[in-house]
Design a protein around this motif. Structure first.
Motif, PDB file in Angstrom:
ATOM      1  N   ILE A  24      22.703  12.894 -24.488  1.00  0.00           N
ATOM      2  CA  ILE A  24      22.847  11.476 -24.795  1.00  0.00           C
ATOM      3  C   ILE A  24      22.857  11.238 -26.299  1.00  0.00           C
ATOM      4  O   ILE A  24      23.316  10.194 -26.774  1.00  0.00           O
ATOM      5  N   GLY A  25      22.353  12.239 -27.050  1.00  0.00           N
ATOM      6  CA  GLY A  25      22.306  12.083 -28.512  1.00  0.00           C
ATOM      7  C   GLY A  25      23.562  12.552 -29.208  1.00  0.00           C
ATOM      8  O   GLY A  25      23.644  12.516 -30.436  1.00  0.00           O
ATOM      9  N   TYR A  52      21.536   1.726 -30.696  1.00  0.00           N
ATOM     10  CA  TYR A  52      20.255   2.425 -30.790  1.00  0.00           C
ATOM     11  C   TYR A  52      20.143   3.278 -32.049  1.00  0.00           C
ATOM     12  O   TYR A  52      19.121   3.938 -32.260  1.00  0.00           O
ATOM     13  N   LEU A  53      21.184   3.286 -32.863  1.00  0.00           N
ATOM     14  CA  LEU A  53      21.107   3.983 -34.149  1.00  0.00           C
ATOM     15  C   LEU A  53      20.565   3.031 -35.200  1.00  0.00           C
ATOM     16  O   LEU A  53      21.011   1.883 -35.306  1.00  0.00           O
ATOM     17  N   ASN A  54      19.611   3.517 -35.999  1.00  0.00           N
ATOM     18  CA  ASN A  54      18.981   2.683 -37.019  1.00  0.00           C
ATOM     19  C   ASN A  54      19.109   3.338 -38.395  1.00  0.00           C
ATOM     20  O   ASN A  54      19.297   4.548 -38.514  1.00  0.00           O
ATOM     21  N   LYS A  55      19.012   2.523 -39.400  1.00  0.00           N
ATOM     22  CA  LYS A  55      19.066   3.025 -40.766  1.00  0.00           C
ATOM     23  C   LYS A  55      17.955   4.062 -40.980  1.00  0.00           C
ATOM     24  O   LYS A  55      16.808   3.849 -40.610  1.00  0.00           O
ATOM     25  N   GLY A  56      18.324   5.200 -41.573  1.00  0.00           N
ATOM     26  CA  GLY A  56      17.360   6.271 -41.841  1.00  0.00           C
ATOM     27  C   GLY A  56      17.298   7.319 -40.745  1.00  0.00           C
ATOM     28  O   GLY A  56      16.614   8.345 -40.922  1.00  0.00           O
ATOM     29  N   MET A  76      22.801   5.687 -43.510  1.00  0.00           N
ATOM     30  CA  MET A  76      22.507   4.727 -44.578  1.00  0.00           C
ATOM     31  C   MET A  76      22.708   3.276 -44.106  1.00  0.00           C
ATOM     32  O   MET A  76      21.914   2.398 -44.419  1.00  0.00           O
ATOM     33  N   ALA A  77      23.807   3.058 -43.364  1.00  0.00           N
ATOM     34  CA  ALA A  77      24.115   1.707 -42.881  1.00  0.00           C
ATOM     35  C   ALA A  77      25.092   1.827 -41.722  1.00  0.00           C
ATOM     36  O   ALA A  77      25.684   2.882 -41.504  1.00  0.00           O
ATOM     37  N   LYS A  78      25.258   0.717 -41.005  1.00  0.00           N
ATOM     38  CA  LYS A  78      26.188   0.738 -39.872  1.00  0.00           C
ATOM     39  C   LYS A  78      26.707  -0.664 -39.609  1.00  0.00           C
ATOM     40  O   LYS A  78      26.110  -1.671 -40.000  1.00  0.00           O
ATOM     41  N   SER A  79      27.863  -0.703 -38.948  1.00  0.00           N
ATOM     42  CA  SER A  79      28.414  -1.940 -38.408  1.00  0.00           C
ATOM     43  C   SER A  79      28.729  -1.668 -36.938  1.00  0.00           C
ATOM     44  O   SER A  79      28.291  -0.650 -36.387  1.00  0.00           O
ATOM     45  N   LEU A 112      18.383   9.199 -32.247  1.00  0.00           N
ATOM     46  CA  LEU A 112      19.119   8.429 -31.235  1.00  0.00           C
ATOM     47  C   LEU A 112      18.567   8.741 -29.848  1.00  0.00           C
ATOM     48  O   LEU A 112      18.404   7.839 -29.023  1.00  0.00           O
ATOM     49  N   VAL A 113      18.268  10.022 -29.598  1.00  0.00           N
ATOM     50  CA  VAL A 113      17.695  10.412 -28.307  1.00  0.00           C
ATOM     51  C   VAL A 113      16.364   9.698 -28.084  1.00  0.00           C
ATOM     52  O   VAL A 113      16.124   9.117 -27.017  1.00  0.00           O
TER      53      VAL A 113
END
Length: 226
Positions: A24-25, A52-56, A76-79, A112-113
């Motif tokens: 799943i990761g 479910y992905l977060n900064k860092g 670092m960042a996401k959209s 992520l897992v």
């Protein structure tokens, strides 16, 4: 040298085991932009669990055809569609992986897992709450339906009573109107009779004296009848 190869093999085997257990990761992405000086790459991704992905969060990525050579990085960042990723050791990474804009890589994130595992636990809690609230809502709906049925029954009962009262009221009003017309007819007849009597009374009035007093002077002592 043999020791180094053994360590690499152990790492690859352990990494593949992690992937097998925690698939799943794993997700894929397309390289959109590479910033060598800043050790940054931008990836275009398309998978629903991106939330479910977060900064860092920690990442590892590799070319689709060679899973054994991977690079470590962190987010670092996401959209909604893009990830901005910083590579931990860029010089070592470009030796392992051919980085080119438009190329596809596979990515794995242990964070992520873990985040998805926590999300699943939260989902279970929310599901239990949803079922509980859904049950309460169903019972409340039944009570509301019963209440509506009771109100309709009361309305029907009083509608019948109201119709009966309105019918009786109309009958009473009709009787009173008939009485009014009868009384008005009697009143009109009596009024006409009185006028006729007064007319005849005036016609047949008899004076006590046929002589009329002649008031020819200002002095009442000089009045006389003629």
């Amino acid at each position: 040298m043999k020791m180094v190869n053994l360590i690499v093999c152990i790492f690859v085997l352990s990494l593949s085991q992690v992937f097998a257990v925690d698939s799943i990761g794993v997700f894929s992405g397309r390289l959109v932009k590479i910033n060598t000086s800043a050790r940054l790459i931008r990836l275009k991704v398309d998978f629903s669990n991106i939330k479910y992905l977060n900064k860092g969060d920690k990442l590892e990525f590799w070319n689709e055809k060679d899973q054994k050579k991977s690079c470590r990085a962190f987010l670092m960042a996401k959209s909604n569609e893009y990830l901005l990723v910083r590579i931990t050791d860029f010089s070592d990474c470009i030796k392992k992986i051919f980085l080119v804009a438009g190329g596809y890589v596979q990515i794995y994130s242990p964070d992520l897992v873990n985040n998805i595992k926590m999300g699943k636990e939260l989902f279970k809690i929310l599901e239990k709450k949803r079922l509980a609230v859904g049950g309460r809502l169903s019972r409340a709906k039944k009570e509301l339906s019963r209440h509506i049925a009771k109100v309709e029954a009361v309305n029907d009962r009083y509608a019948i009573l109201r119709e009966k009262l309105e019918s009786e009221w109309q009958e009473e009003i009709t009787l009173l109107e008939e009485d009014r017309l009868n009384f008005f007819k009697q009143y009109s007849q009596l009024q006409l009779s009185l006028l006729e009597i007064e007319r005849k009374t005036e016609r047949y009035r008899i004076d006590d004296d046929n002589l009329k007093e002649d008031r020819w002077s200002l002095d009442s002592k000089l009045y006389f009848k003629k």
